[in-house]
Write a protein that holds these residues in place. Sequence first.
Motif, PDB file in Angstrom:
ATOM      1  N   LEU A 278      -5.988   4.373  -5.164  1.00 56.16           N
ATOM      2  CA  LEU A 278      -4.799   3.699  -5.658  1.00 56.16           C
ATOM      3  C   LEU A 278      -5.159   2.494  -6.517  1.00 56.16           C
ATOM      4  CD1 LEU A 278      -2.686   3.773  -2.371  1.00 56.16           C
ATOM      5  CD2 LEU A 278      -2.325   5.193  -4.411  1.00 56.16           C
ATOM      6  N   GLY A 279      -6.332   1.929  -6.273  1.00 64.15           N
ATOM      7  CA  GLY A 279      -6.757   0.760  -7.037  1.00 64.15           C
ATOM      8  C   GLY A 279      -7.820   1.058  -8.069  1.00 64.15           C
TER       9      GLY A 279
ATOM     10  N   SER B  22      -2.238  -5.923  -2.590  1.00 65.19           N
ATOM     11  CA  SER B  22      -2.115  -5.533  -1.178  1.00 65.19           C
ATOM     12  C   SER B  22      -3.380  -5.904  -0.413  1.00 65.19           C
ATOM     13  CB  SER B  22      -1.832  -4.033  -1.062  1.00 65.19           C
ATOM     14  OG  SER B  22      -2.970  -3.263  -1.417  1.00 65.19           O
TER      15      SER B  22
ATOM     16  N   VAL C  29      -6.888   6.173  -0.182  1.00 66.50           N
ATOM     17  CA  VAL C  29      -6.311   4.839  -0.341  1.00 66.50           C
ATOM     18  C   VAL C  29      -6.988   4.053  -1.452  1.00 66.50           C
ATOM     19  CG1 VAL C  29      -5.916   2.620   0.803  1.00 66.50           C
ATOM     20  CG2 VAL C  29      -5.543   4.744   2.057  1.00 66.50           C
TER      21      VAL C  29
ATOM     22  N   PHE D 203      -2.151  -2.313  -5.670  1.00 64.83           N
ATOM     23  CA  PHE D 203      -3.181  -2.132  -4.652  1.00 64.83           C
ATOM     24  C   PHE D 203      -4.050  -3.377  -4.529  1.00 64.83           C
ATOM     25  CE2 PHE D 203      -7.500  -0.890  -3.417  1.00 64.83           C
ATOM     26  CZ  PHE D 203      -7.250  -0.261  -2.205  1.00 64.83           C
TER      27      PHE D 203
ATOM     28  N   SER E 117     -10.918  -6.058  -3.068  1.00 61.28           N
ATOM     29  CA  SER E 117      -9.679  -6.143  -3.839  1.00 61.28           C
ATOM     30  C   SER E 117      -9.952  -6.473  -5.304  1.00 61.28           C
ATOM     31  CB  SER E 117      -8.761  -7.217  -3.242  1.00 61.28           C
ATOM     32  OG  SER E 117      -9.248  -8.521  -3.499  1.00 61.28           O
TER      33      SER E 117
ATOM     34  N   ILE F  34       0.841  -1.200   0.000  1.00 62.08           N
ATOM     35  CA  ILE F  34       0.000   0.000   0.000  1.00 62.08           C
ATOM     36  C   ILE F  34       0.873   1.246   0.000  1.00 62.08           C
ATOM     37  CG2 ILE F  34      -1.595   1.383   1.400  1.00 62.08           C
ATOM     38  CD1 ILE F  34      -2.996  -1.190   2.184  1.00 62.08           C
TER      39      ILE F  34
ATOM     40  N   ALA G 111       2.486   1.703  -3.412  1.00 61.94           N
ATOM     41  CA  ALA G 111       1.534   2.294  -4.358  1.00 61.94           C
ATOM     42  C   ALA G 111       1.321   3.772  -4.061  1.00 61.94           C
ATOM     43  CB  ALA G 111       0.205   1.537  -4.281  1.00 61.94           C
ATOM     44  N   ARG G 112       1.233   4.122  -2.782  1.00 63.05           N
ATOM     45  CA  ARG G 112       1.007   5.522  -2.414  1.00 63.05           C
ATOM     46  C   ARG G 112       2.190   6.404  -2.825  1.00 63.05           C
ATOM     47  NH1 ARG G 112       0.982   9.881  -2.073  1.00 63.05           N
ATOM     48  NH2 ARG G 112       0.043  11.378  -0.634  1.00 63.05           N
TER      49      ARG G 112
ATOM     50  N   THR H 149      -1.192   2.182 -10.354  1.00 61.12           N
ATOM     51  CA  THR H 149      -0.961   1.473  -9.089  1.00 61.12           C
ATOM     52  C   THR H 149      -2.050   0.439  -8.786  1.00 61.12           C
ATOM     53  OG1 THR H 149      -2.138   3.249  -7.928  1.00 61.12           O
ATOM     54  CG2 THR H 149       0.266   3.424  -8.062  1.00 61.12           C
TER      55      THR H 149
ATOM     56  N   THR I 106     -12.720  -2.990  -7.657  1.00 63.40           N
ATOM     57  CA  THR I 106     -12.173  -1.689  -7.249  1.00 63.40           C
ATOM     58  C   THR I 106     -13.081  -0.573  -7.754  1.00 63.40           C
ATOM     59  OG1 THR I 106     -10.783  -1.689  -9.236  1.00 63.40           O
ATOM     60  CG2 THR I 106      -9.809  -2.552  -7.222  1.00 63.40           C
TER      61      THR I 106
END
Length: 244
Positions: A50-51, A64, A47, A61, A109, A34, A37-38, A57, A112
């Motif tokens: 990111l996905g 993660s 957050v 993500f 996950s 995470i 990716a950040r 990213t 997204t």
Amino acid sequence: MSPARRVPNRLSAVARSALLGVAALVGAIGLALIWVARIAAARFVYVSELGATGEPTAEVFRWSLVLVAVSAMLVAVCAPRLRPRVRWLAAVPPAAVLAGSAIAFGVASQVTCTVGCPLPVGSAFTWQDLIHTSCAVLGFAGAAFVMLQVATDRTFRALARFSLISAIAVAVIAGIGGLLSVFRFGTQVGGVLELVATTVALLWLVGLATFLAVAVRRDAPEITRQAQPSHAATPARMAATYSE
């Protein structure tokens, strides 16, 4: 009970301890991804963004969250029984709540949000965003509830204090970040706060898995001794039997 029947009990404790150790490692890797990716995003984002679909990213993500879900599920399956002292917190077993959070994170996950991760209301509504947002919120809320449950545990006092501090920190940080997100005000600060709250929550999960792994491993010999029947043959008894 013969020695052959006692071996599975000992191996079970050792195996559980090992799997809890794996859960701690997997959770730590998920948290690290995470942050990777950040940092790669090079801009202020929440957050979940990111996905988002099309983000560079997104794949990192996704993995993660998968690792976080696996970590939570391993803890739910392998952890010893936790006993909250507060009645309403003990209504549902912590393991069941944590397993539900693991499933929610697993779904989040794979489903997204869309670009920008808009709230699934009004003209911006999409089923994709609704599913992701709902699962992410449920997973996070479940984890926070387990923190409170563990914070009142009757057995592991040190773990209870650690969970109480984590729960308070996550509640305050995530609460402020969530309000900024809803009102779309100070989104840069809100994104940072959400990342910090996520980090604290995942560090708690890693700490929980690590603590329980050590506890299960430490208690394994005691569990084996308790499983041994009182009439088991001892060297003295064997010598007496042969002398007869």
